[in-house]
Design an enzyme around this catalytic site. Structure first.
Site, PDB file in Angstrom:
ATOM      1  N   ARG A 107     -11.408   7.941  10.666  1.00 39.80           N
ATOM      2  CA  ARG A 107     -10.762   7.194   9.589  1.00 39.80           C
ATOM      3  C   ARG A 107      -9.532   7.930   9.102  1.00 39.80           C
ATOM      4  O   ARG A 107      -9.289   9.074   9.435  1.00 39.80           O
ATOM      5  CB  ARG A 107     -11.744   7.001   8.413  1.00 39.80           C
ATOM      6  N   GLY A 108      -8.768   7.264   8.250  1.00 39.58           N
ATOM      7  CA  GLY A 108      -7.559   7.836   7.689  1.00 39.58           C
ATOM      8  C   GLY A 108      -6.333   7.070   8.168  1.00 39.58           C
ATOM      9  O   GLY A 108      -6.405   6.256   9.078  1.00 39.58           O
ATOM     10  N   THR A 127     -12.045   5.927  17.246  1.00 40.21           N
ATOM     11  CA  THR A 127     -11.567   4.615  16.790  1.00 40.21           C
ATOM     12  C   THR A 127     -12.372   4.190  15.574  1.00 40.21           C
ATOM     13  O   THR A 127     -13.581   4.426  15.502  1.00 40.21           O
ATOM     14  CB  THR A 127     -11.676   3.538  17.879  1.00 40.21           C
ATOM     15  N   SER A 180     -12.494   1.050  14.762  1.00 38.62           N
ATOM     16  CA  SER A 180     -12.660  -0.383  14.980  1.00 38.62           C
ATOM     17  C   SER A 180     -13.877  -0.693  15.848  1.00 38.62           C
ATOM     18  O   SER A 180     -13.973  -0.236  16.991  1.00 38.62           O
ATOM     19  CB  SER A 180     -11.397  -0.945  15.653  1.00 38.62           C
ATOM     20  N   THR A 206      -3.033  11.080   9.314  1.00 38.67           N
ATOM     21  CA  THR A 206      -4.294  11.820   9.250  1.00 38.67           C
ATOM     22  C   THR A 206      -5.017  11.802  10.582  1.00 38.67           C
ATOM     23  O   THR A 206      -5.522  12.845  11.056  1.00 38.67           O
ATOM     24  CB  THR A 206      -5.201  11.212   8.157  1.00 38.67           C
ATOM     25  N   ARG A 207      -5.068  10.645  11.228  1.00 36.62           N
ATOM     26  CA  ARG A 207      -5.794  10.561  12.497  1.00 36.62           C
ATOM     27  C   ARG A 207      -5.097  11.356  13.596  1.00 36.62           C
ATOM     28  O   ARG A 207      -5.758  12.006  14.418  1.00 36.62           O
ATOM     29  CB  ARG A 207      -5.953   9.086  12.899  1.00 36.62           C
ATOM     30  N   SER A 225       0.573   4.025   1.887  1.00 37.47           N
ATOM     31  CA  SER A 225       0.672   4.799   3.119  1.00 37.47           C
ATOM     32  C   SER A 225       2.094   4.746   3.677  1.00 37.47           C
ATOM     33  O   SER A 225       2.853   3.811   3.410  1.00 37.47           O
ATOM     34  CB  SER A 225      -0.310   4.281   4.169  1.00 37.47           C
ATOM     35  N   ARG A 258     -14.423  -3.608  17.038  1.00 42.65           N
ATOM     36  CA  ARG A 258     -13.862  -4.441  18.103  1.00 42.65           C
ATOM     37  C   ARG A 258     -13.433  -3.603  19.298  1.00 42.65           C
ATOM     38  O   ARG A 258     -13.758  -3.912  20.449  1.00 42.65           O
ATOM     39  CB  ARG A 258     -12.661  -5.232  17.557  1.00 42.65           C
ATOM     40  N   ARG A 259     -12.686  -2.540  19.033  1.00 43.27           N
ATOM     41  CA  ARG A 259     -12.227  -1.673  20.118  1.00 43.27           C
ATOM     42  C   ARG A 259     -13.394  -0.985  20.810  1.00 43.27           C
ATOM     43  O   ARG A 259     -13.481  -0.962  22.036  1.00 43.27           O
ATOM     44  CB  ARG A 259     -11.246  -0.632  19.570  1.00 43.27           C
ATOM     45  N   LYS A 319      -3.395  -8.540  10.126  1.00 40.68           N
ATOM     46  CA  LYS A 319      -4.785  -8.340  10.554  1.00 40.68           C
ATOM     47  C   LYS A 319      -5.683  -7.898   9.403  1.00 40.68           C
ATOM     48  O   LYS A 319      -6.906  -7.994   9.511  1.00 40.68           O
ATOM     49  CB  LYS A 319      -4.863  -7.347  11.707  1.00 40.68           C
ATOM     50  N   ASP A 320      -5.097  -7.420   8.292  1.00 40.28           N
ATOM     51  CA  ASP A 320      -5.890  -7.002   7.139  1.00 40.28           C
ATOM     52  C   ASP A 320      -6.263  -8.176   6.235  1.00 40.28           C
ATOM     53  O   ASP A 320      -7.118  -8.026   5.355  1.00 40.28           O
ATOM     54  CB  ASP A 320      -5.123  -5.973   6.301  1.00 40.28           C
ATOM     55  N   ARG A 352       0.850  -1.187   0.000  1.00 39.02           N
ATOM     56  CA  ARG A 352       0.000   0.000   0.000  1.00 39.02           C
ATOM     57  C   ARG A 352       0.891   1.245   0.000  1.00 39.02           C
ATOM     58  O   ARG A 352       2.071   1.179   0.334  1.00 39.02           O
ATOM     59  CB  ARG A 352      -0.915   0.008   1.225  1.00 39.02           C
ATOM     60  N   CYS A 395     -14.552  -7.720   9.958  1.00 35.11           N
ATOM     61  CA  CYS A 395     -14.663  -6.304  10.313  1.00 35.11           C
ATOM     62  C   CYS A 395     -16.033  -5.940  10.861  1.00 35.11           C
ATOM     63  O   CYS A 395     -16.180  -4.972  11.602  1.00 35.11           O
ATOM     64  CB  CYS A 395     -14.369  -5.434   9.088  1.00 35.11           C
TER      65      CYS A 395
END
Length: 330
Positions: free
Chosen positions: A165-166, A143, A145, A170-171, A26, A147-148, A96-97, A24, A259
């Site tokens: 997001r981001g 967050t 997520s 960005t976050r 990023s 899950r979180r 995890k992705d 990716r 997800c």
């Protein structure tokens, strides 16, 4: 399958094999990929590695929570398409992705030694020195997520949770430059790899928040029939990480998590025998690790399935169905 290794000329005019590595775009993805490529370079001095960066669906959709997008391969599909078209020879992912069931013809050929898998809290500068427990009532935590959020809402009921997001840059910018969030939750591994460990205000232990399946581990995905590349990357396997992640991925696959449902884990390897097993390219939840005893991999997979079956027998299926329905209704 057609080989994709190309040739280039080194400084002495000798032909050198070129390995193309997909990633990716990023900054974090590039740092992670660079670290994997550096490990390969040290082992294979006669190879030349080229990094091919691209954007994925998850990188492009930034106005919707991950759990709402409804796509299992948010951060992997475009990379896998390039792998299938022989445009790259291997792809580096955050494990995890990766879905627990990979597309036909692909396998995880290496899982590198795991970084700290826990989640971390990054506080707004005005809240430096605080903890989630000490933040004022109605403080907003960011967050992306489910899950979180699901775990932390129960543990810290005085806080509010909103999507953010981001990429990491960005976050953090949204956190620091605005007053929308008192803190955000990120993976400790990503912060450490970016060199931002000083921003970690609190590490969440399993009693506060179990982490995501595969979190903190890097995976190298390859074409399953490309024996040459598979053999090359297998040198990067970390035995303890592989066994823990096989158990985690088997657990999630048996629960049919992803997800859209809050599946989380905490895993520790207590005993591992080192007897050699058959070298037959057997995959365990999408992972090929011929240099790790097969019986140990089978035991790890069985453990994950058994734990998932136990939870299902205690009503987990109903909980997961409700979680999906609530997510769809959001």
């Amino acid at each position: 399958m057609e080989k994709t290794l190309r040739k280039t000329q080194d400084e002495n005019g000798l032909k050198t094999r070129v390995i193309r590595v997909g990633t990716r775009k990023s900054q974090l993805a590039r740092i992670q990929t660079d670290s994997v490529v550096e490990m390969l370079r040290k082992r294979y001095l006669n190879l030349h590695f080229e990094i091919v960066a691209m954007s994925t669906t998850g990188d492009k959709i930034l106005d919707t929570a991950l759990s709402k997008i409804g796509e299992k391969s948010l951060f992997t599909k475009e990379l896998e398409n390039a792998l299938e078209r022989n445009e790259v020879d291997l792809v580096v992912h955050s494990l995890k992705d990766l879905p627990t069931s990979l597309p036909p013809g692909f396998t995880i050929g290496a899982i590198c030694k795991r970084e700290n898998p826990h989640d971390a809290v990054v506080f707004h500068p005005k809240n430096d020195g605080e903890t989630l427990n000490s933040l004022p009532e109605k403080s907003v935590i960011g967050t992306s997520s489910l899950r979180r959020a699901a775990q932390l809402k129960r543990r810290f009921s005085h806080l509010e949770f909103r999507d953010i997001r981001g990429n990491l840059n960005t976050r953090l910018k949204k956190l620091d430059e605005k007053e929308d969030f008192s803190a955000i939750i990120l993976a400790a591994a990503g912060l450490r790899r970016m060199g931002w460990e000083n921003r970690i205000g609190q590490i969440l232990n399993p009693e506060d928040c179990l982490y995501a399946v595969g979190q903190g581990a890097l995976a190298v995905e390859v074409r399953a029939r490309d024996e040459e590349i598979l053999d090359m990357v297998s040198a990067l396997h970390d035995g303890e990480t592989v066994l823990c992640c096989i158990a985690e991925r088997a657990f999630m696959r048996h629960l049919e998590g992803g997800c859209s449902v809050p599946v989380a884990v905490s895993t520790m390897l207590k005993d591992s025998q080192n007897e050699e097993g058959p070298n037959d390219n057997t995959q365990y939840v999408g992972i090929t690790a011929n240099n790790i005893p097969r019986h140990a991999q089978e035991a790890a997979e069985n453990l994950g399935v058994e734990l998932a079956s136990l939870l299902l027998s205690k009503g987990a299926k109903r909980i997961l169905n409700v979680a999906r329905q609530l997510n769809d209704a959001r």
